[in-house]
Design an enzyme around this catalytic site. Structure first.
Site, short mmCIF file in Angstrom:
data_model
loop_
_atom_site.label_atom_id
_atom_site.label_comp_id
_atom_site.label_asym_id
_atom_site.label_seq_id
_atom_site.Cartn_x
_atom_site.Cartn_y
_atom_site.Cartn_z
N GLU A 58 0.81 -1.23 0.00
CA GLU A 58 0.00 0.00 0.00
C GLU A 58 0.84 1.27 0.00
OE1 GLU A 58 -4.01 -1.23 2.45
OE2 GLU A 58 -2.29 -0.43 3.53
N PRO A 59 1.62 1.51 -1.04
CA PRO A 59 2.44 2.71 -1.04
C PRO A 59 1.62 3.99 -1.19
CG PRO A 59 2.59 1.61 -3.15
CD PRO A 59 1.75 0.72 -2.27
N GLY A 60 1.96 5.00 -0.43
CA GLY A 60 1.32 6.31 -0.59
C GLY A 60 2.42 7.31 -0.94
N ARG A 61 3.21 7.66 0.08
CA ARG A 61 4.27 8.65 -0.06
C ARG A 61 5.19 8.38 -1.27
NH1 ARG A 61 6.53 11.15 4.37
NH2 ARG A 61 5.69 9.46 5.64
N CYS A 85 0.78 32.93 11.90
CA CYS A 85 1.04 33.59 13.17
C CYS A 85 1.47 32.55 14.19
CB CYS A 85 -0.25 34.25 13.62
SG CYS A 85 0.03 35.94 14.01
#
Ligand code: LLP
Length: 418
Positions: free
Chosen positions: A278-281, A348
């Site tokens: 399950e590769p994402g990155r 900020c």
């Protein structure tokens, strides 16, 4: 590098404005192709499941579909996007430790192919909803193998006290969940799943995982009679953010996993017929670039700041994980790096620093600063802090850009307010 996807970077910034997320579409395609080409075995069916949490939008999901991959979704929102993109939902894997009853209902209505059950109560909820209907769903159980790959502690997901999955040591719970599904005609309990972390550089972590998972599937079959035929090994493959990173090439990590699977399978009488990753990155990170316009420059006794027109609102990773990035100034790639800058966003918040320290040529107001490897968990983790509008996202290919997500306007920003 003066171009992304064959298009001049300054032209991209002028056409679409900044901050801008630009993906090199051919690079996305190369990654998808590389995973599907190398994650193959002669003896076991293989599937690449894109983990869409890394970057989920309709255009990305369409690419995933083009390459025949499956899709990991982790919420009703990700699933809805897939459905609207026309993705074949029977190829989705629905993950998450706290899928609400509504989300489970939605999964059944959309025809989600596989639900990855994360805990006992969720198993009970699924059965409560599905039993007695004419619906069918495949079930994987997320187990926790207790393997720790060396990653940032927020990203580690498989230690014993993790909120995800049922520990392999918790045999009574595993047996209970197995019984539940074995007793239900509407569920096919086919697989086990594990995910051991993210930004993993160590391929041995995967072969260890394979051994544990295959042995565990065999144990579940022998002792509980569960016919586990699929193993999903999760994602976690590292990407290159800076020159310090040495990710394992896709072909190498796939070869390592496939041989480990084939070997492990032969020792359990070829019980496993399907393996998934399950590769994402590793699919989207390196293809993505964040373009910012430099505003003011400020000198303090110890720092030289270059302020940019985005920040932690479009990339929370430096603030949240101390993630490091590389960057350059468009058009000044060949100039000598004469000073060390701190790249700060406009939020900020003192922690809104995108890069603590980077050598660059002289940076001037109006320059376009390009941050590399921002394609994963950048836009997908973006927020509206300080009511900054989300950037536009473009896919660029062969010198042509197409906007896949519009820039938010101030009107969009308040569109839900009464
Ligand atoms: N499968 C499951 C079940 C997961 O939980 C994950 C990521 C993946 C696959 C994909 O992992 P990848 O190949 O992308 O490493 N926000 C963090 C990363 C969190 C990852 C969570 N789960 C970051 O920005 O580094």
């Amino acid at each position: 590098m003066t171009e992304i996807g064959g298009m001049n970077i300054r032209e991209l910034a002028e056409t679409y404005g900044t901050p801008l997320v630009a993906y090199d579409e051919n690079m996305l395609r190369d990654k998808l192709e590389s995973f599907t080409k190398h994650f193959r075995s002669d003896t076991i069916r293989t599937d690449v499941v894109y983990a869409s949490k890394a970057f989920n939008c309709k255009a990305m999901i369409s690419l995933v579909s083009e390459y025949g991959c499956c899709l990991d979704v982790v919420s009703g929102g990700e699933l809805y996007t897939a459905w609207k993109a026309g993705f074949d939902c029977s190829k989705t894997f629905f993950h998450g430790n706290n899928k609400t009853p509504d989300e489970i209902r939605m999964a059944l209505d959309c025809g989600v192919g596989t639900i990855v059950i994360d805990n006992v109560m969720e198993a009970q909820e699924l059965i409560r909803q599905i039993e007695g209907t004419d619906r069918q769903i495949r079930v994987f159980l997320r187990v926790n193998p207790g393997i720790e790959a060396h990653t940032h502690q927020y990203i580690v997901t498989a230690h014993v006290d993790s909120k995800f999955g049922i520990s392999m040591l918790d045999w009574d719970e595993i047996a209970y969940v197995t019984d539940l599904f074995e007793g239900c005609d509407n569920t096919a309990f086919e697989g086990i799943h594990a995910h051991i972390g993210s930004q993993i550089f160590d391929k041995q972590a995967y072969s260890e995982l394979v051994k544990k998972m295959f042995a565990f599937a065999a144990k579940m079959k022998d002792e509980l009679g569960a016919d586990i035929t699929s193993v999903n090994l999760g994602g976690g493959f590292a990407a290159l953010y800076t020159s310090k990173d040495h990710p394992i090439p896709v072909d190498e990590v796939c070869d390592e996993i496939i041989s480990a699977c084939e070997e492990a399978n032969s020792s359990i009488h070829n019980q496993i017929r399907r393996v998934l990753i399950e590769p994402g990155r590793s699919i989207v990170a390196e293809a993505g670039y964040n373009l910012y316009k430099v505003g003011y420059i400020k000198k303090t006794p110890n720092k030289l700041y270059a302020f940019v027109d985005g920040g932690m609102s479009d990339n929370i990773r430096p603030a949240l994980y101390q993630a490091e990035y590389d960057a350059f100034i468009a058009g000044k790639e060949d100039e000598e790096k004469t000073a060390t800058y701190t790249i700060a966003g406009k939020c900020c918040e003192s922690g809104d620093i995108l890069i603590q320290s980077i050598a660059l040529p002289q940076v001037n107001t109006g320059d376009i600063l390009v941050m590399k490897t921002t394609g994963a968990y950048g836009y997908s983790m973006a927020s509206h802090y300080n009511k900054l509008a989300l950037p536009a996202v473009v896919f660029v290919k062969d010198g042509q850009a197409r906007e896949v997500i519009e820039r938010e306007s101030y009107e969009h920003l308040i569109s839900l307010e009464k």
